[in-house]
Design a protein around this motif. Structure first.
Motif, PDB file in Angstrom:
ATOM      1  N   ILE A  27      57.461   3.289 -33.228  1.00  0.00           N
ATOM      2  CA  ILE A  27      57.859   4.575 -33.817  1.00  0.00           C
ATOM      3  C   ILE A  27      57.592   5.732 -32.856  1.00  0.00           C
ATOM      4  CG2 ILE A  27      57.387   6.217 -35.676  1.00  0.00           C
ATOM      5  CD1 ILE A  27      57.039   3.808 -37.513  1.00  0.00           C
ATOM      6  N   PRO A  28      56.399   5.830 -32.251  1.00  0.00           N
ATOM      7  CA  PRO A  28      56.194   6.933 -31.299  1.00  0.00           C
ATOM      8  C   PRO A  28      57.137   6.861 -30.101  1.00  0.00           C
ATOM      9  CG  PRO A  28      54.091   5.943 -31.862  1.00  0.00           C
ATOM     10  CD  PRO A  28      55.153   5.096 -32.478  1.00  0.00           C
ATOM     11  N   LEU A  29      57.441   5.646 -29.658  1.00  0.00           N
ATOM     12  CA  LEU A  29      58.349   5.513 -28.517  1.00  0.00           C
ATOM     13  C   LEU A  29      59.749   5.989 -28.872  1.00  0.00           C
ATOM     14  CD1 LEU A  29      58.824   4.546 -25.635  1.00  0.00           C
ATOM     15  CD2 LEU A  29      59.306   2.281 -26.561  1.00  0.00           C
ATOM     16  N   VAL A  30      60.233   5.610 -30.042  1.00  0.00           N
ATOM     17  CA  VAL A  30      61.558   6.054 -30.482  1.00  0.00           C
ATOM     18  C   VAL A  30      61.578   7.573 -30.652  1.00  0.00           C
ATOM     19  CG1 VAL A  30      63.200   5.966 -32.395  1.00  0.00           C
ATOM     20  CG2 VAL A  30      62.190   3.856 -31.530  1.00  0.00           C
ATOM     21  N   LEU A  31      60.533   8.130 -31.261  1.00  0.00           N
ATOM     22  CA  LEU A  31      60.464   9.589 -31.417  1.00  0.00           C
ATOM     23  C   LEU A  31      60.453  10.296 -30.066  1.00  0.00           C
ATOM     24  CD1 LEU A  31      57.907  10.229 -34.309  1.00  0.00           C
ATOM     25  CD2 LEU A  31      60.334  10.747 -34.277  1.00  0.00           C
ATOM     26  N   PHE A  32      59.687   9.743 -29.124  1.00  0.00           N
ATOM     27  CA  PHE A  32      59.605  10.368 -27.815  1.00  0.00           C
ATOM     28  C   PHE A  32      60.956  10.315 -27.095  1.00  0.00           C
ATOM     29  CE2 PHE A  32      58.448  10.761 -23.341  1.00  0.00           C
ATOM     30  CZ  PHE A  32      57.645  11.890 -23.402  1.00  0.00           C
ATOM     31  N   ILE A  85      55.116  15.487 -31.539  1.00  0.00           N
ATOM     32  CA  ILE A  85      54.753  14.637 -32.674  1.00  0.00           C
ATOM     33  C   ILE A  85      54.488  13.217 -32.199  1.00  0.00           C
ATOM     34  CG2 ILE A  85      55.645  13.576 -34.789  1.00  0.00           C
ATOM     35  CD1 ILE A  85      57.089  16.264 -35.315  1.00  0.00           C
ATOM     36  N   ALA A  86      55.345  12.703 -31.303  1.00  0.00           N
ATOM     37  CA  ALA A  86      55.158  11.347 -30.785  1.00  0.00           C
ATOM     38  C   ALA A  86      53.841  11.231 -30.022  1.00  0.00           C
ATOM     39  CB  ALA A  86      56.328  10.971 -29.880  1.00  0.00           C
ATOM     40  N   ILE A  87      53.498  12.245 -29.249  1.00  0.00           N
ATOM     41  CA  ILE A  87      52.248  12.209 -28.488  1.00  0.00           C
ATOM     42  C   ILE A  87      51.046  12.231 -29.436  1.00  0.00           C
ATOM     43  CG2 ILE A  87      50.791  13.558 -26.924  1.00  0.00           C
ATOM     44  CD1 ILE A  87      53.391  14.275 -25.427  1.00  0.00           C
ATOM     45  N   PHE A  88      51.110  13.047 -30.499  1.00  0.00           N
ATOM     46  CA  PHE A  88      50.008  13.084 -31.463  1.00  0.00           C
ATOM     47  C   PHE A  88      49.856  11.738 -32.171  1.00  0.00           C
ATOM     48  CE2 PHE A  88      50.232  17.948 -31.996  1.00  0.00           C
ATOM     49  CZ  PHE A  88      49.245  18.111 -31.034  1.00  0.00           C
ATOM     50  N   ILE A  89      50.963  11.091 -32.512  1.00  0.00           N
ATOM     51  CA  ILE A  89      50.894   9.778 -33.150  1.00  0.00           C
ATOM     52  C   ILE A  89      50.276   8.764 -32.198  1.00  0.00           C
ATOM     53  CG2 ILE A  89      52.268   7.868 -34.075  1.00  0.00           C
ATOM     54  CD1 ILE A  89      54.194   9.971 -35.190  1.00  0.00           C
ATOM     55  N   LEU A  90      50.676   8.806 -30.934  1.00  0.00           N
ATOM     56  CA  LEU A  90      50.095   7.884 -29.943  1.00  0.00           C
ATOM     57  C   LEU A  90      48.591   8.114 -29.782  1.00  0.00           C
ATOM     58  CD1 LEU A  90      52.762   7.662 -27.102  1.00  0.00           C
ATOM     59  CD2 LEU A  90      51.847   5.789 -28.467  1.00  0.00           C
ATOM     60  N   ILE A  91      48.189   9.364 -29.742  1.00  0.00           N
ATOM     61  CA  ILE A  91      46.759   9.671 -29.623  1.00  0.00           C
ATOM     62  C   ILE A  91      46.006   9.137 -30.833  1.00  0.00           C
ATOM     63  CG2 ILE A  91      45.080  11.550 -29.658  1.00  0.00           C
ATOM     64  CD1 ILE A  91      47.050  13.122 -27.873  1.00  0.00           C
ATOM     65  N   ALA A  92      46.581   9.293 -32.037  1.00  0.00           N
ATOM     66  CA  ALA A  92      45.935   8.792 -33.253  1.00  0.00           C
ATOM     67  C   ALA A  92      45.816   7.270 -33.206  1.00  0.00           C
ATOM     68  CB  ALA A  92      46.720   9.227 -34.476  1.00  0.00           C
ATOM     69  N   ILE A  93      46.850   6.583 -32.738  1.00  0.00           N
ATOM     70  CA  ILE A  93      46.815   5.116 -32.649  1.00  0.00           C
ATOM     71  C   ILE A  93      45.753   4.672 -31.647  1.00  0.00           C
ATOM     72  CG2 ILE A  93      48.105   3.088 -31.870  1.00  0.00           C
ATOM     73  CD1 ILE A  93      50.624   4.407 -33.027  1.00  0.00           C
ATOM     74  N   ILE A  94      45.678   5.352 -30.515  1.00  0.00           N
ATOM     75  CA  ILE A  94      44.704   4.970 -29.484  1.00  0.00           C
ATOM     76  C   ILE A  94      43.281   5.233 -29.968  1.00  0.00           C
ATOM     77  CG2 ILE A  94      43.862   5.578 -27.195  1.00  0.00           C
ATOM     78  CD1 ILE A  94      46.826   5.979 -26.397  1.00  0.00           C
ATOM     79  N   LEU A  95      43.056   6.373 -30.631  1.00  0.00           N
ATOM     80  CA  LEU A  95      41.711   6.694 -31.105  1.00  0.00           C
ATOM     81  C   LEU A  95      41.283   5.796 -32.263  1.00  0.00           C
ATOM     82  CD1 LEU A  95      41.635  10.583 -30.947  1.00  0.00           C
ATOM     83  CD2 LEU A  95      40.536   8.947 -29.418  1.00  0.00           C
TER      84      LEU A  95
END
Length: 58
Positions: A7-12, A46-56
């Motif tokens: 999802i983050p990749l598609v959004l990005f 938004i995609a970057i924030f989702i990725l950060i949330a997934i990583i954290l």
């Protein structure tokens, strides 16, 4: 593991396409250029924030 990044990749990628289209519209002085730039960059953020949330979360 890759599925959670789908999802983050598609959004990005959609945001990147919108930003590139907005830049093209801006260069050509066509209408809707600012809106495309805003939408594209917002999707990227938004995609970057989702990725950060997934990583954290890990």
């Amino acid at each position: 593991m890759i599925k959670q990044y789908k999802i983050p990749l598609v959004l990005f990628l959609l945001g990147m396409a919108g930003t590139i289209l907005g830049a093209l519209f801006k260069i050509m002085h066509w209408a809707l250029a600012p809106e495309l730039l805003i939408i594209g960059m917002t999707l990227q953020v938004i995609a970057i924030f989702i990725l950060i949330a997934i990583i954290l979360k890990k």
